[in-house]
Write an enzyme that holds these catalytic residues in place. Sequence first.
Site, PDB file in Angstrom:
ATOM      1  N   GLY A 128      84.224 -57.505   4.381  1.00 39.73           N
ATOM      2  CA  GLY A 128      84.445 -58.377   3.226  1.00 39.73           C
ATOM      3  C   GLY A 128      85.061 -57.640   2.053  1.00 39.73           C
ATOM      4  N   SER A 134      83.986 -51.025  -2.127  1.00 36.31           N
ATOM      5  CA  SER A 134      82.796 -51.296  -1.305  1.00 36.31           C
ATOM      6  C   SER A 134      81.834 -52.073  -2.183  1.00 36.31           C
ATOM      7  CB  SER A 134      82.137 -49.996  -0.829  1.00 36.31           C
ATOM      8  OG  SER A 134      80.874 -50.298  -0.271  1.00 36.31           O
ATOM      9  N   GLU A 183      81.064 -64.205  10.711  1.00 32.18           N
ATOM     10  CA  GLU A 183      79.884 -63.899   9.902  1.00 32.18           C
ATOM     11  C   GLU A 183      79.131 -65.144   9.428  1.00 32.18           C
ATOM     12  OE1 GLU A 183      80.281 -60.452   7.145  1.00 32.18           O
ATOM     13  OE2 GLU A 183      82.333 -60.381   7.873  1.00 32.18           O
ATOM     14  N   HIS A 220     106.068 -62.709  21.943  1.00 32.62           N
ATOM     15  CA  HIS A 220     106.609 -61.649  22.792  1.00 32.62           C
ATOM     16  C   HIS A 220     105.540 -61.040  23.692  1.00 32.62           C
ATOM     17  CE1 HIS A 220     110.434 -61.778  20.584  1.00 32.62           C
ATOM     18  NE2 HIS A 220     109.659 -62.087  19.562  1.00 32.62           N
ATOM     19  N   LYS A 226      74.164 -50.760  10.687  1.00 28.22           N
ATOM     20  CA  LYS A 226      74.146 -49.818   9.551  1.00 28.22           C
ATOM     21  C   LYS A 226      72.856 -48.998   9.570  1.00 28.22           C
ATOM     22  CE  LYS A 226      77.371 -52.234   6.505  1.00 28.22           C
ATOM     23  NZ  LYS A 226      77.681 -52.905   5.261  1.00 28.22           N
TER      24      LYS A 226
HETATM   25  C1  F6R Z   1      78.937 -58.877   4.552  1.00 28.91           C
HETATM   26  C2  F6R Z   1      80.281 -58.487   4.885  1.00 28.91           C
HETATM   27  C3  F6R Z   1      80.549 -57.184   5.562  1.00 28.91           C
HETATM   28  C4  F6R Z   1      80.628 -56.021   4.547  1.00 28.91           C
HETATM   29  C5  F6R Z   1      80.952 -54.687   5.239  1.00 28.91           C
HETATM   30  C6  F6R Z   1      81.159 -53.546   4.262  1.00 28.91           C
HETATM   31  O1  F6R Z   1      78.952 -60.034   3.731  1.00 28.91           O
HETATM   32  O2  F6R Z   1      81.171 -59.245   4.640  1.00 28.91           O
HETATM   33  O3  F6R Z   1      81.761 -57.313   6.267  1.00 28.91           O
HETATM   34  O4  F6R Z   1      81.604 -56.310   3.588  1.00 28.91           O
HETATM   35  O5  F6R Z   1      79.912 -54.355   6.119  1.00 28.91           O
HETATM   36  O6  F6R Z   1      80.128 -53.444   3.337  1.00 28.91           O
HETATM   37  P1  F6R Z   1      80.485 -53.330   1.785  1.00 28.91           P
HETATM   38  O7  F6R Z   1      81.273 -54.553   1.476  1.00 28.91           O
HETATM   39  O8  F6R Z   1      79.181 -53.315   1.072  1.00 28.91           O
HETATM   40  O9  F6R Z   1      81.277 -52.071   1.618  1.00 28.91           O
END
Ligand code: F6R
Length: 335
Positions: A41, A83, A218, A234, A329
């Site tokens: 995201g 992030s 998601e 292609h 994570k």
């Molecule tokens: C959760 C989402 C995930 C996070 C990704 C990175 O809503 O969309 O795709 O964006 O895991 O984490 P961040 O955004 O905190 O760096």
Amino acid sequence: MKGWVAAFPRQWRDAMMIAEAIQVPRAYQKTAHLVVAGMGGSGMGGDLLQDLLRHDPRGPIIVNHTYDLPGWVGSSSVVGLVSYSGDTEETLAVYRAARSRKAKVFCITSGGRLAAMAARDRVPLALIPSGYPPRAALGYTFLSLVKVAQRLGWGPSLWRDAKETASRLERWAVSYERGRTARLMKSWARRWAGQPVLIMTTEDRRSVGLRWKNQWNENAKSLAYVVTLPEMDHNEVVGWGHSMRSHLRRWTLVCLRDRRDHSRIQMRFGITRAMWRKVGGQSYEVWSEGQSPMARAMSHIYFGDWLSVYLAEVGGVAATPVPPITWLKQQLSRP
Ligand code: F6R
């Protein structure tokens, strides 16, 4: 999630105000290229910006979705780290790599280790509001990036386009939540529930397809894939062979159309969709609305965001939590 999606037009306006305050050091302004690093995201805003600046004479914008940086990144590069949580390991690794290569760094985050490192190293930092799932904070991450890019000399018309998008989003929100479009989306969601979706877009609007795919994954906890014209003509179309028919019958094809697409691309949409009809399942078209490229991209994105929420409702799944991402994570953070 529905509440955040409904409130997105307000977030967009708020994000514009926050972004106005972002300043970039003078030393950053001579750089030839901009690298945006972020995952999921948070990376999305970079993908969208890259598409919108595809024809910008100022130079390339590269989006980086992994742990390291291309070899050519160095002291004449600007690297933007995005992030939302500030704790995503790929983005933190890129921060360290960019600093060690003496690149000019800036950060966009709501906190976490990224904010702490930026404060420690006196790196420019745009602090955005906390409390959102990262993908629901696209207005904050994207518009902060837009402002930084603008301060560096990219996309002189982007802010005007953001204003057009702001007022259109307000109108779209009404019809996507309660109007005729909402009823259409809900009927599509009922028909599409439980089926994988193939999103057909164009090479220069790939980010829009990617956002649809990611929101499908998601929010709706469902499968979606992106294919782009003209490249897919292609290769991909050969894979739609008759031996695949029994699988493809269960797939839905969604064509993301834009009236400004190249005339040959318009033609390819028609022919390629006809090929799909011979082997695949249902197919649909969603046309963008608005004037500027940004408004048109956001019309698709906002439509897809709502649709993914309706799909979650129909499928009886909670749109907000993403347990597999959280679990991954946690596994990766083990010593
Ligand atoms: C959760 C989402 C995930 C996070 C990704 C990175 O809503 O969309 O795709 O964006 O895991 O984490 P961040 O955004 O905190 O760096």
